[in-house]
Write an enzyme that holds these catalytic residues in place. Structure first.
Site, PDB file in Angstrom:
ATOM      1  N   SER A  59      -4.492  -0.858  14.014  1.00 21.25           N
ATOM      2  CA  SER A  59      -5.288   0.297  14.453  1.00 21.25           C
ATOM      3  C   SER A  59      -5.812   0.045  15.855  1.00 21.25           C
ATOM      4  O   SER A  59      -5.907  -1.107  16.304  1.00 21.25           O
ATOM      5  CB  SER A  59      -6.460   0.519  13.500  1.00 21.25           C
ATOM      6  OG  SER A  59      -7.322   1.533  13.978  1.00 21.25           O
ATOM      7  N   GLY A  81       1.904   4.659   3.536  1.00 20.22           N
ATOM      8  CA  GLY A  81       2.815   3.793   2.805  1.00 20.22           C
ATOM      9  C   GLY A  81       3.745   4.571   1.892  1.00 20.22           C
ATOM     10  O   GLY A  81       4.941   4.273   1.799  1.00 20.22           O
ATOM     11  N   GLY A 136      -0.745   7.851   1.011  1.00 23.05           N
ATOM     12  CA  GLY A 136      -0.831   7.938   2.455  1.00 23.05           C
ATOM     13  C   GLY A 136       0.436   7.559   3.191  1.00 23.05           C
ATOM     14  O   GLY A 136       1.554   7.909   2.811  1.00 23.05           O
ATOM     15  N   GLY A 162       0.817  -1.200   0.000  1.00 26.74           N
ATOM     16  CA  GLY A 162       0.000   0.000   0.000  1.00 26.74           C
ATOM     17  C   GLY A 162       0.855   1.255   0.000  1.00 26.74           C
ATOM     18  O   GLY A 162       0.597   2.213   0.729  1.00 26.74           O
ATOM     19  N   ALA A 163       1.884   1.262  -0.864  1.00 25.91           N
ATOM     20  CA  ALA A 163       2.907   2.315  -0.809  1.00 25.91           C
ATOM     21  C   ALA A 163       2.707   3.433  -1.816  1.00 25.91           C
ATOM     22  O   ALA A 163       3.585   4.280  -1.955  1.00 25.91           O
ATOM     23  CB  ALA A 163       4.295   1.695  -1.011  1.00 25.91           C
ATOM     24  N   TYR A 218     -14.001  -3.323   9.551  1.00 26.44           N
ATOM     25  CA  TYR A 218     -12.655  -2.745   9.657  1.00 26.44           C
ATOM     26  C   TYR A 218     -12.027  -3.105  11.004  1.00 26.44           C
ATOM     27  O   TYR A 218     -10.885  -3.574  11.065  1.00 26.44           O
ATOM     28  CB  TYR A 218     -12.712  -1.228   9.491  1.00 26.44           C
ATOM     29  CG  TYR A 218     -11.354  -0.566   9.513  1.00 26.44           C
ATOM     30  CD1 TYR A 218     -10.520  -0.613   8.399  1.00 26.44           C
ATOM     31  CD2 TYR A 218     -10.898   0.093  10.655  1.00 26.44           C
ATOM     32  CE1 TYR A 218      -9.262  -0.012   8.412  1.00 26.44           C
ATOM     33  CE2 TYR A 218      -9.655   0.693  10.683  1.00 26.44           C
ATOM     34  CZ  TYR A 218      -8.833   0.641   9.562  1.00 26.44           C
ATOM     35  OH  TYR A 218      -7.590   1.231   9.588  1.00 26.44           O
TER      36      TYR A 218
END
Length: 279
Positions: free
Chosen positions: A149, A24, A22, A18-19, A172
């Site tokens: 999280s 990442g 955001g 996920g780079a 989530y």
């Protein structure tokens, strides 16, 4: 008293999922700035290659892009196998890729028919840590940081895929608690291979695209989350299996990760759903 120096990243190889956006994206830049070769993962080749070009132009560190859609377990397994083949030694894995949906949205499913948040946020990371374990062991001492999280909904083993009415709103939190539970369960065995695995909460509601799409006002910045992530990446030591908030060990916001029965049930389920076992 002499303070132990932070770890050097020069010459290391790091995979950040996920780079392309955001936290990442910020992490990929920061790791390269400290001399690492960063494997940039994302779904969007244009964004991925643009980040690689940016890192290359910086003259510090290096980067390569590998695309994969984590909503497909076949794609995740193929991605892991390619990374394993291309990089016999992997010093750092940052499991950061994730999705979230606003409260009240219909249930989303993956290519395999699994609830999408559980598939992308949790099952993809399960595949990667286990398929890449030999590569991480070859680079020992190495690290796995699972970006989780403080959102926490206990895993309902009778309805993991959230098929009951209204269950999708806990998707989530369930996927993130599963990350923490996996970390607690796998960390001791990984530590015996010289791999330190930990989970973390980077910062609450950072100013990311995902938070914007959830229609929440940001409470913190990506820079704050990056500071906490890099503190774990470069810390002289980490506690295997720990959950970190603001780079300090903390209790998860639900007791399930401390439950041996829940850990065993999650590991068995993960193996069944992915076809990838924990060695």
């Amino acid at each position: 008293m002499t303070q132990t120096a932070n770890l050097s990243l020069a010459g290391t190889t790091a995979l950040v999922t996920g780079a392309t956006d955001g936290l990442g994206r910020a992490a990929a830049r920061a790791l390269a700035a400290q001399g690492a070769h960063v494997i940039v993962h994302g779904r969007n080749p244009a964004r991925g290659e643009a980040l690689v070009d940016e890192i290359t132009r910086s003259g510090t560190g290096s980067a390569s892009f590998r695309a994969a859609d984590f909503s497909s377990l076949e794609a995740v397994r193929a991605f892991a196998d390619r990374i394993a083949s291309d990089h016999p030694k992997l010093d750092l894995l940052v499991n950061n890729a994730g999705v979230a949906f606003p409260t009240g949205e219909p249930r989303h499913t993956s290519a395999d028919g699994h609830e999408l948040q559980f598939a992308v946020n949790y099952l993809a990371g399960w595949v990667l840590v286990n398929r890449l374990r030999p590569n991480l062991a070859a680079a020992a001492p190495s690290r796995v940081i699972n970006v989780s999280s403080i959102a926490a909904d206990p895993i309902d083993f009778a309805d993991v895929m959230l098929e009951q009415p209204g269950a999708q709103d806990r998707g989530y939190g369930q996927s993130k608690l599963a990350q923490v539970t996996m970390t607690v369960a796998l960390a001791p065995a990984f530590a015996r291979d010289g791999i330190t695995m930990a989970a973390m909460h980077p910062a609450t509601l950072m100013n990311t695209t995902m938070v914007s799409d959830l229609r929440y006002p940001p409470q913190t910045s990506v820079d704050e989350g990056l500071e906490h992530l890099m503190a774990l990446v470069t810390a002289p030591t980490l506690e295997p299996g720990a959950f970190y908030i603001k780079a300090k060990t903390a209790r998860p916001y639900d007791p399930q990760p401390s439950d041996p029965d829940a850990r065993d049930r999650l590991l068995e389920l993960s193996e069944q759903l992915t076809g990838v076992s924990a060695e």
